[in-house]
Enzyme design. Structure first.
Site, PDB file in Angstrom:
ATOM      1  N   SER A 215      -6.803 -11.839  -6.511  1.00 27.99           N
ATOM      2  CA  SER A 215      -6.279 -11.237  -5.229  1.00 27.99           C
ATOM      3  C   SER A 215      -6.211 -12.448  -4.404  1.00 27.99           C
ATOM      4  O   SER A 215      -6.751 -13.556  -4.556  1.00 27.99           O
ATOM      5  CB  SER A 215      -7.327 -10.400  -4.738  1.00 27.99           C
ATOM      6  OG  SER A 215      -6.895  -9.803  -3.325  1.00 27.99           O
TER       7      SER A 215
ATOM      8  N   ASP B  44      -5.686  -2.628  -6.808  1.00 26.07           N
ATOM      9  CA  ASP B  44      -4.672  -2.074  -5.905  1.00 26.07           C
ATOM     10  C   ASP B  44      -4.774  -0.835  -5.279  1.00 26.07           C
ATOM     11  O   ASP B  44      -5.423  -0.118  -5.822  1.00 26.07           O
ATOM     12  CB  ASP B  44      -3.190  -2.000  -6.837  1.00 26.07           C
ATOM     13  CG  ASP B  44      -2.198  -1.979  -5.801  1.00 26.07           C
ATOM     14  OD1 ASP B  44      -1.819  -2.995  -5.192  1.00 26.07           O
ATOM     15  OD2 ASP B  44      -1.387  -1.065  -5.723  1.00 26.07           O
TER      16      ASP B  44
ATOM     17  N   TYR C 124      -7.021  -0.683   7.260  1.00 27.27           N
ATOM     18  CA  TYR C 124      -7.159   0.717   8.047  1.00 27.27           C
ATOM     19  C   TYR C 124      -8.512   1.195   8.116  1.00 27.27           C
ATOM     20  O   TYR C 124      -8.674   2.510   8.441  1.00 27.27           O
ATOM     21  CB  TYR C 124      -6.205   1.698   7.117  1.00 27.27           C
ATOM     22  CG  TYR C 124      -4.639   0.937   6.906  1.00 27.27           C
ATOM     23  CD1 TYR C 124      -3.809   1.623   7.945  1.00 27.27           C
ATOM     24  CD2 TYR C 124      -4.248   0.280   6.164  1.00 27.27           C
ATOM     25  CE1 TYR C 124      -2.493   1.527   7.873  1.00 27.27           C
ATOM     26  CE2 TYR C 124      -2.815  -0.022   6.021  1.00 27.27           C
ATOM     27  CZ  TYR C 124      -2.034   0.557   7.010  1.00 27.27           C
ATOM     28  OH  TYR C 124      -0.664   0.190   6.883  1.00 27.27           O
TER      29      TYR C 124
END
Length: 214
Positions: A13, A74, A165
Protein backbone atom coordinates in the site's frame (compact mmCIF):
# COMPACT_ATOMS: atom_id res chain seq x y z
CA UNK A 1 -5.38 -22.75 1.36
CA UNK A 2 -1.68 -21.93 1.64
CA UNK A 3 -0.19 -21.19 5.05
CA UNK A 4 2.14 -18.24 5.50
CA UNK A 5 5.44 -19.72 6.70
CA UNK A 6 7.25 -16.43 7.28
CA UNK A 7 6.64 -13.39 9.44
CA UNK A 8 8.41 -11.14 6.94
CA UNK A 9 5.96 -9.55 4.53
CA UNK A 10 5.33 -6.43 2.48
CA UNK A 11 2.29 -4.25 3.15
CA UNK A 12 1.29 -3.52 -0.44
CA UNK A 13 0.00 0.00 0.00
CA UNK A 14 0.89 3.66 -0.50
CA UNK A 15 -2.05 4.82 1.66
CA UNK A 16 -0.77 6.03 5.03
CA UNK A 17 -4.05 5.31 6.81
CA UNK A 18 -4.28 1.76 5.53
CA UNK A 19 -0.61 1.11 6.29
CA UNK A 20 -1.15 2.28 9.86
CA UNK A 21 -4.25 0.12 10.39
CA UNK A 22 -2.66 -2.99 8.87
CA UNK A 23 0.47 -2.43 10.95
CA UNK A 24 -1.72 -2.23 14.08
CA UNK A 25 -3.39 -5.50 13.16
CA UNK A 26 -0.29 -7.52 12.24
CA UNK A 27 1.96 -6.12 14.98
CA UNK A 28 0.85 -8.53 17.72
CA UNK A 29 1.78 -11.48 15.49
CA UNK A 30 5.47 -10.59 15.36
CA UNK A 31 5.65 -9.54 11.74
CA UNK A 32 8.59 -7.72 10.26
CA UNK A 33 6.91 -5.59 7.64
CA UNK A 34 7.70 -2.74 5.31
CA UNK A 35 5.26 -0.97 3.03
CA UNK A 36 5.40 -0.57 -0.73
CA UNK A 37 5.57 3.16 -0.06
CA UNK A 38 8.68 2.82 2.15
CA UNK A 39 10.38 0.70 -0.49
CA UNK A 40 9.52 3.19 -3.25
CA UNK A 41 7.73 0.56 -5.31
CA UNK A 42 5.77 1.99 -8.21
CA UNK A 43 2.07 2.22 -7.40
CA UNK A 44 0.25 -0.10 -9.84
CA UNK A 45 -2.75 1.14 -11.78
CA UNK A 46 -5.92 -0.28 -10.27
CA UNK A 47 -7.81 -1.36 -13.36
CA UNK A 48 -10.12 -3.90 -11.71
CA UNK A 49 -13.87 -3.54 -11.38
CA UNK A 50 -14.08 -5.43 -8.09
CA UNK A 51 -12.35 -5.10 -4.73
CA UNK A 52 -10.85 -8.57 -5.26
CA UNK A 53 -9.31 -7.67 -8.61
CA UNK A 54 -7.73 -4.46 -7.32
CA UNK A 55 -6.44 -6.14 -4.15
CA UNK A 56 -4.75 -8.81 -6.27
CA UNK A 57 -3.16 -6.22 -8.57
CA UNK A 58 -1.53 -4.46 -5.60
CA UNK A 59 -0.44 -7.57 -3.70
CA UNK A 60 1.05 -9.30 -6.73
CA UNK A 61 2.97 -6.18 -7.77
CA UNK A 62 4.64 -5.91 -4.36
CA UNK A 63 5.26 -9.66 -4.03
CA UNK A 64 6.99 -9.82 -7.40
CA UNK A 65 8.98 -6.63 -6.80
CA UNK A 66 10.21 -7.78 -3.38
CA UNK A 67 10.43 -11.55 -3.68
CA UNK A 68 8.41 -11.76 -0.44
CA UNK A 69 4.77 -12.42 0.40
CA UNK A 70 2.72 -9.23 0.25
CA UNK A 71 -0.54 -8.28 1.93
CA UNK A 72 -2.80 -5.70 0.28
CA UNK A 73 -6.16 -4.17 1.07
CA UNK A 74 -8.73 -2.85 -1.36
CA UNK A 75 -11.67 -1.31 0.38
CA UNK A 76 -14.51 1.08 -0.13
CA UNK A 77 -17.84 2.50 0.90
CA UNK A 78 -20.92 0.96 -0.72
CA UNK A 79 -24.08 3.06 -0.41
CA UNK A 80 -27.40 1.45 -1.29
CA UNK A 81 -29.24 4.64 -2.31
CA UNK A 82 -26.41 5.42 -4.73
CA UNK A 83 -26.60 1.99 -6.39
CA UNK A 84 -23.41 0.86 -4.66
CA UNK A 85 -21.37 3.98 -5.34
CA UNK A 86 -18.70 5.01 -4.68
CA UNK A 87 -17.68 1.33 -4.28
CA UNK A 88 -14.38 0.47 -5.94
CA UNK A 89 -14.09 4.15 -6.88
CA UNK A 90 -14.20 5.31 -3.25
CA UNK A 91 -10.74 6.88 -3.40
CA UNK A 92 -11.44 8.43 -6.81
CA UNK A 93 -14.28 10.49 -5.36
CA UNK A 94 -11.65 12.25 -3.24
CA UNK A 95 -9.25 13.06 -6.07
CA UNK A 96 -8.41 16.71 -6.71
CA UNK A 97 -7.01 18.35 -9.88
CA UNK A 98 -3.50 18.40 -8.39
CA UNK A 99 -3.53 14.64 -7.80
CA UNK A 100 -4.03 14.76 -4.04
CA UNK A 101 -7.07 13.48 -2.16
CA UNK A 102 -9.57 15.59 -0.23
CA UNK A 103 -11.89 13.37 1.79
CA UNK A 104 -13.82 16.31 3.24
CA UNK A 105 -14.75 17.13 -0.33
CA UNK A 106 -15.57 13.49 -1.02
CA UNK A 107 -17.87 13.29 2.01
CA UNK A 108 -19.58 16.42 0.73
CA UNK A 109 -20.13 14.71 -2.62
CA UNK A 110 -21.72 11.76 -0.84
CA UNK A 111 -24.11 14.01 1.08
CA UNK A 112 -25.05 15.97 -2.04
CA UNK A 113 -25.77 12.75 -3.92
CA UNK A 114 -27.90 11.41 -1.07
CA UNK A 115 -29.87 14.65 -0.81
CA UNK A 116 -30.54 14.50 -4.56
CA UNK A 117 -31.96 11.01 -4.04
CA UNK A 118 -34.14 12.24 -1.15
CA UNK A 119 -32.26 9.96 1.24
CA UNK A 120 -32.65 11.87 4.50
CA UNK A 121 -33.45 9.18 7.09
CA UNK A 122 -31.23 6.38 8.45
CA UNK A 123 -33.43 3.80 6.72
CA UNK A 124 -32.70 5.38 3.33
CA UNK A 125 -28.99 5.92 3.97
CA UNK A 126 -27.89 2.33 4.56
CA UNK A 127 -24.33 1.50 3.59
CA UNK A 128 -21.48 -0.86 4.25
CA UNK A 129 -17.72 -0.68 4.34
CA UNK A 130 -16.04 -3.52 2.45
CA UNK A 131 -12.43 -4.65 2.77
CA UNK A 132 -10.76 -7.35 0.72
CA UNK A 133 -7.30 -8.43 1.84
CA UNK A 134 -5.15 -10.27 -0.66
CA UNK A 135 -2.10 -12.22 0.40
CA UNK A 136 0.14 -12.88 -2.61
CA UNK A 137 3.33 -14.85 -3.06
CA UNK A 138 6.05 -14.12 -5.64
CA UNK A 139 5.02 -17.24 -7.58
CA UNK A 140 1.59 -15.70 -8.23
CA UNK A 141 -0.45 -17.65 -5.68
CA UNK A 142 -3.09 -15.54 -3.89
CA UNK A 143 -5.51 -15.94 -1.00
CA UNK A 144 -8.48 -13.56 -0.56
CA UNK A 145 -10.31 -12.51 2.60
CA UNK A 146 -13.42 -10.30 2.53
CA UNK A 147 -14.85 -8.39 5.49
CA UNK A 148 -17.95 -6.18 5.60
CA UNK A 149 -19.61 -4.02 8.24
CA UNK A 150 -23.15 -2.69 7.88
CA UNK A 151 -24.22 0.78 8.91
CA UNK A 152 -25.55 4.04 7.54
CA UNK A 153 -24.31 7.45 6.44
CA UNK A 154 -24.48 10.05 9.20
CA UNK A 155 -26.04 13.41 8.21
CA UNK A 156 -22.77 15.22 8.87
CA UNK A 157 -19.16 14.21 9.61
CA UNK A 158 -18.40 13.48 13.26
CA UNK A 159 -14.97 12.84 14.75
CA UNK A 160 -11.41 13.24 13.59
CA UNK A 161 -10.05 9.74 14.20
CA UNK A 162 -9.43 7.21 11.47
CA UNK A 163 -9.16 8.34 7.86
CA UNK A 164 -11.10 8.61 4.64
CA UNK A 165 -14.86 8.44 5.04
CA UNK A 166 -14.75 7.29 8.68
CA UNK A 167 -16.45 10.46 10.04
CA UNK A 168 -19.68 9.78 8.11
CA UNK A 169 -19.96 6.02 8.62
CA UNK A 170 -21.97 4.91 11.66
CA UNK A 171 -21.86 1.13 12.11
CA UNK A 172 -25.11 -0.66 12.89
CA UNK A 173 -25.80 -0.86 16.62
CA UNK A 174 -23.48 2.03 17.52
CA UNK A 175 -24.20 5.66 18.30
CA UNK A 176 -20.76 6.83 17.16
CA UNK A 177 -19.10 7.02 13.76
CA UNK A 178 -15.80 5.37 12.92
CA UNK A 179 -14.36 8.88 13.08
CA UNK A 180 -15.29 9.07 16.76
CA UNK A 181 -13.75 5.72 17.68
CA UNK A 182 -10.24 4.98 18.85
CA UNK A 183 -8.21 2.50 16.82
CA UNK A 184 -8.87 -0.13 19.48
CA UNK A 185 -12.63 0.45 19.36
CA UNK A 186 -12.75 0.43 15.58
CA UNK A 187 -10.66 -2.61 14.71
CA UNK A 188 -9.10 -4.03 17.83
CA UNK A 189 -9.13 -7.81 17.53
CA UNK A 190 -6.99 -10.68 18.75
CA UNK A 191 -7.18 -14.48 18.49
CA UNK A 192 -9.91 -15.81 20.74
CA UNK A 193 -12.20 -12.83 20.18
CA UNK A 194 -15.49 -13.97 18.69
CA UNK A 195 -16.10 -10.82 16.69
CA UNK A 196 -14.30 -7.90 15.07
CA UNK A 197 -16.00 -4.59 14.29
CA UNK A 198 -14.37 -2.94 11.30
CA UNK A 199 -14.45 -4.36 7.79
CA UNK A 200 -10.63 -4.51 7.74
CA UNK A 201 -10.48 -6.30 11.11
CA UNK A 202 -13.08 -8.82 9.93
CA UNK A 203 -11.07 -9.56 6.81
CA UNK A 204 -7.89 -9.78 8.90
CA UNK A 205 -9.57 -12.25 11.29
CA UNK A 206 -10.20 -14.55 8.30
CA UNK A 207 -6.59 -14.12 7.18
CA UNK A 208 -5.29 -15.11 10.62
CA UNK A 209 -7.60 -18.11 10.91
CA UNK A 210 -6.73 -19.32 7.42
CA UNK A 211 -3.05 -18.55 6.84
CA UNK A 212 -1.42 -18.28 10.27
CA UNK A 213 -0.78 -20.84 12.95
CA UNK A 214 -1.82 -18.29 15.59
Amino acid sequence: MRKLDTRTIIVASHNAGKIREIADLIGPFGFSAKSASELNFEEPEETGTTFEENAAIKALASAKASGLPALSDDSGLVIDALNGAPGVYTANWAETPDGSRDFAMAMGKVETALQEKGATTPETRTARFVSVLCLAWPDGHTEMFRGEVEGFIAPEPRGTAGFGYDPIFQPKGYSTTFGEMSAEEKHGWKPGDAEALSHRARAFKLFVETCLDA
